[in-house]
Design an enzyme around this catalytic site. Structure first.
Site, PDB file in Angstrom:
ATOM      1  N   ASP A   1     -45.291  65.539  40.946  1.00  0.00           N
ATOM      2  CA  ASP A   1     -43.989  65.088  40.458  1.00  0.00           C
ATOM      3  C   ASP A   1     -43.025  66.247  40.694  1.00  0.00           C
ATOM      4  O   ASP A   1     -43.115  67.284  40.038  1.00  0.00           O
ATOM      5  CB  ASP A   1     -44.084  64.715  38.972  1.00  0.00           C
ATOM      6  CG  ASP A   1     -42.769  64.152  38.430  1.00  0.00           C
ATOM      7  OD1 ASP A   1     -41.703  64.533  38.945  1.00  0.00           O
ATOM      8  OD2 ASP A   1     -42.814  63.350  37.485  1.00  0.00           O
TER       9      ASP A   1
ATOM     10  N   TYR B   1     -43.822  65.351  31.630  1.00  0.00           N
ATOM     11  CA  TYR B   1     -42.717  64.512  31.176  1.00  0.00           C
ATOM     12  C   TYR B   1     -43.283  63.451  30.224  1.00  0.00           C
ATOM     13  O   TYR B   1     -44.202  62.716  30.582  1.00  0.00           O
ATOM     14  CB  TYR B   1     -42.034  63.862  32.374  1.00  0.00           C
ATOM     15  CG  TYR B   1     -40.903  62.968  31.967  1.00  0.00           C
ATOM     16  CD1 TYR B   1     -39.663  63.503  31.664  1.00  0.00           C
ATOM     17  CD2 TYR B   1     -41.086  61.607  31.839  1.00  0.00           C
ATOM     18  CE1 TYR B   1     -38.630  62.675  31.255  1.00  0.00           C
ATOM     19  CE2 TYR B   1     -40.058  60.785  31.431  1.00  0.00           C
ATOM     20  CZ  TYR B   1     -38.833  61.326  31.144  1.00  0.00           C
ATOM     21  OH  TYR B   1     -37.820  60.509  30.733  1.00  0.00           O
TER      22      TYR B   1
HETATM   23  C1  LIG Z   1     -37.355  61.301  33.938  1.00  0.00           C
HETATM   24  C2  LIG Z   1     -38.620  61.683  34.563  1.00  0.00           C
HETATM   25  C3  LIG Z   1     -39.549  60.714  34.948  1.00  0.00           C
HETATM   26  C4  LIG Z   1     -39.334  59.243  34.687  1.00  0.00           C
HETATM   27  O1  LIG Z   1     -38.237  58.738  35.383  1.00  0.00           O
HETATM   28  P1  LIG Z   1     -37.411  57.452  34.865  1.00  0.00           P
HETATM   29  O2  LIG Z   1     -36.455  57.185  35.966  1.00  0.00           O
HETATM   30  O3  LIG Z   1     -36.776  57.833  33.556  1.00  0.00           O
HETATM   31  O4  LIG Z   1     -38.402  56.351  34.675  1.00  0.00           O
HETATM   32  C5  LIG Z   1     -40.704  61.161  35.571  1.00  0.00           C
HETATM   33  N1  LIG Z   1     -40.960  62.457  35.773  1.00  0.00           N
HETATM   34  C6  LIG Z   1     -40.089  63.414  35.392  1.00  0.00           C
HETATM   35  C7  LIG Z   1     -40.420  64.843  35.640  1.00  0.00           C
HETATM   36  C8  LIG Z   1     -38.897  63.068  34.781  1.00  0.00           C
HETATM   37  O5  LIG Z   1     -38.046  64.029  34.407  1.00  0.00           O
END
Ligand SMILES: *Cc1c(COP(=O)(O)O)cnc(C)c1O
Length: 386
Positions: free
Chosen positions: A180, A107
């Site tokens: 993640d 991301y």
């Molecule tokens: C959007 C996203 C983030 C960051 O999240 P925010 O709430 O925009 O700060 C992190 N990891 C992934 C995979 C994302 O899609």
């Protein structure tokens, strides 16, 4: 429902019930929003309830953390104001001189954040293809690694890392594994059960699900992990926490996660097949397709392949621009995992220095009628050739 009974519930029921209880004072079946920033003590100086101060914890935040921990099979959870704030808390919990490995496709905002933080804080951030076991092993062998930070499926290239294997190799080399899990969600992939130590979510995406609230969370397999204790310390002392209403909205979104995902993944599977056979599409990147290099691993470690896919449009960057301009049902916007279908020409966001192909369009598939989505894509693909 009592907390004890939640433990036995299947995940599609846990999304509705986990972390919630009937309000004992009113009987309300929906939790009230507690706006108080501070909580009273009795004459002897003892707190009246479990809460002290809004930055430390709050009933709505606690409910959200309990729910997320249950969905991920975690011992503990900590909610943050955004996914990026959660990632920042991880970086702030490391020491100068620590080395971490980060996937080469990630991301975009998080990748930028980790590299920037690494430069300023003295944490060594090494970028490696975590979907490639040979490259990963070489990086793990090349000096002590504290943490492997993995996103799978990665976005926008949808690479799949083998989590059970990655956890085993990371642990062998004395490193922890953070996953993640935003793109997959806990209903499709459970990294802690595969051996990961920490899970990160941008709850902004599928969990909240309606593109109306930012949020993030970290979940830990063991609450006694020293890195986890530091993360919770940072959460409470630094205060990048979600508001009570943010927590309430997120928890409300989670209640429909199972049904939203079912609809969105059904749509994504059908559209991926359709796009893969379309002459104006060079390639579809979606772990649900047999042609995807990570298909076998994804089938093993994910319940279903998710609602996110990328396409490489023919005729290069101009072809992708013409495709984007032709969309009417898909909204041209960043983000993913919501009820609206979104399309994003990644180079527009990532700029000319990106390694993402210039003709790559990321599609986040929503819950609309699949025939409206298919017709919209077809019409826009009809404009690809100049
Ligand atoms: C959007 C996203 C983030 C960051 O999240 P925010 O709430 O925009 O700060 C992190 N990891 C992934 C995979 C994302 O899609």
């Amino acid at each position: 429902m009592s907390e004890d009974r939640h433990r036995a519930l299947r995940q599609d029921s846990a999304v509705v019930h986990a972390g919630r209880a009937t309000d004992p004072t009113t009987g309300a079946i929906v939790p009230p929003i507690h706006l108080a920033t501070t909580f009273a003590r009795d004459e002897a100086g003892e707190l009246l309830g479990d809460f002290l101060y809004g930055r430390y914890t709050n009933p709505n935040r606690q409910a959200l953390e309990t729910c997320l921990a249950e969905l991920e099979g975690a011992a503990a959870g900590a909610a943050f104001a955004s996914g990026s704030a959660a990632a920042t808390a991880v970086m702030q919990s490391l020491e100068s001189g620590d080395r971490i490995l980060v996937g080469d496709d990630f991301y975009f905002g998080i990748r930028k954040l980790l590299l920037l933080f690494g430069r300023r804080s003295g944490v060594q951030v090494d970028v490696v293809d975590l979907a490639d076991p040979v490259a990963t092993e070489a990086a793990l062998s090349g000096g002590a690694v504290r943490l492997v930070y993995c996103e799978t499926p990665s976005n926008p290239l949808m690479k799949v890392a083998d989590l059970a294997r990655l956890a085993e190799r990371a642990h062998h080399h004395g490193a922890l594994l953070l996953v993640d899990n935003t793109v997959a969600t806990p209903l499709l992939q459970r990294p802690l059960a595969l051996g990961a130590d920490l899970v990160l979510h941008a709850t902004t995406k599928s969990l909240a699900g309606h593109s109306d609230v930012l949020g993030g969370a970290l979940l830990a397999r063991e609450s006694t992990l020293p890195l986890w204790e530091r993360i919770v310390e940072i959460q409470r002392l630094a205060g990048a926490v979600p508001s009570p209403f943010d927590c309430w909205l997120t928890l409300r979104g989670i209640a429909t996660l199972a049904v939203r995902l079912r609809a969105a993944v059904d749509n994504a599977e059908r559209l991926a097949e359709h796009l893969a056979a379309h002459p104006a599409v060079e390639r579809v990147l979606y772990p649900g397709l047999d042609s995807h290099p990570g298909h076998a691993i994804a089938t093993r470690q994910m319940r279903r392949p998710g609602s996110l896919l990328s396409i490489l449009v023919r005729e290069g960057e101009p072809g992708a621009r013409r495709f984007m301009a032709g969309l009417r049902v898909f909204t041209r916007a960043t983000s993913l995992g919501g009820v609206h279908s979104l399309a994003e020409h990644r180079i527009v966001v990532e700029g000319p220095t990106t390694t993402t192909p210039v003709n790559l369009v990321r599609l986040s598939i929503g819950i609309e009628d699949v025939d409206d989505l298919r017709e919209d894509l077809e019409e826009a693909l009809g404009r690809v050739r100049a």
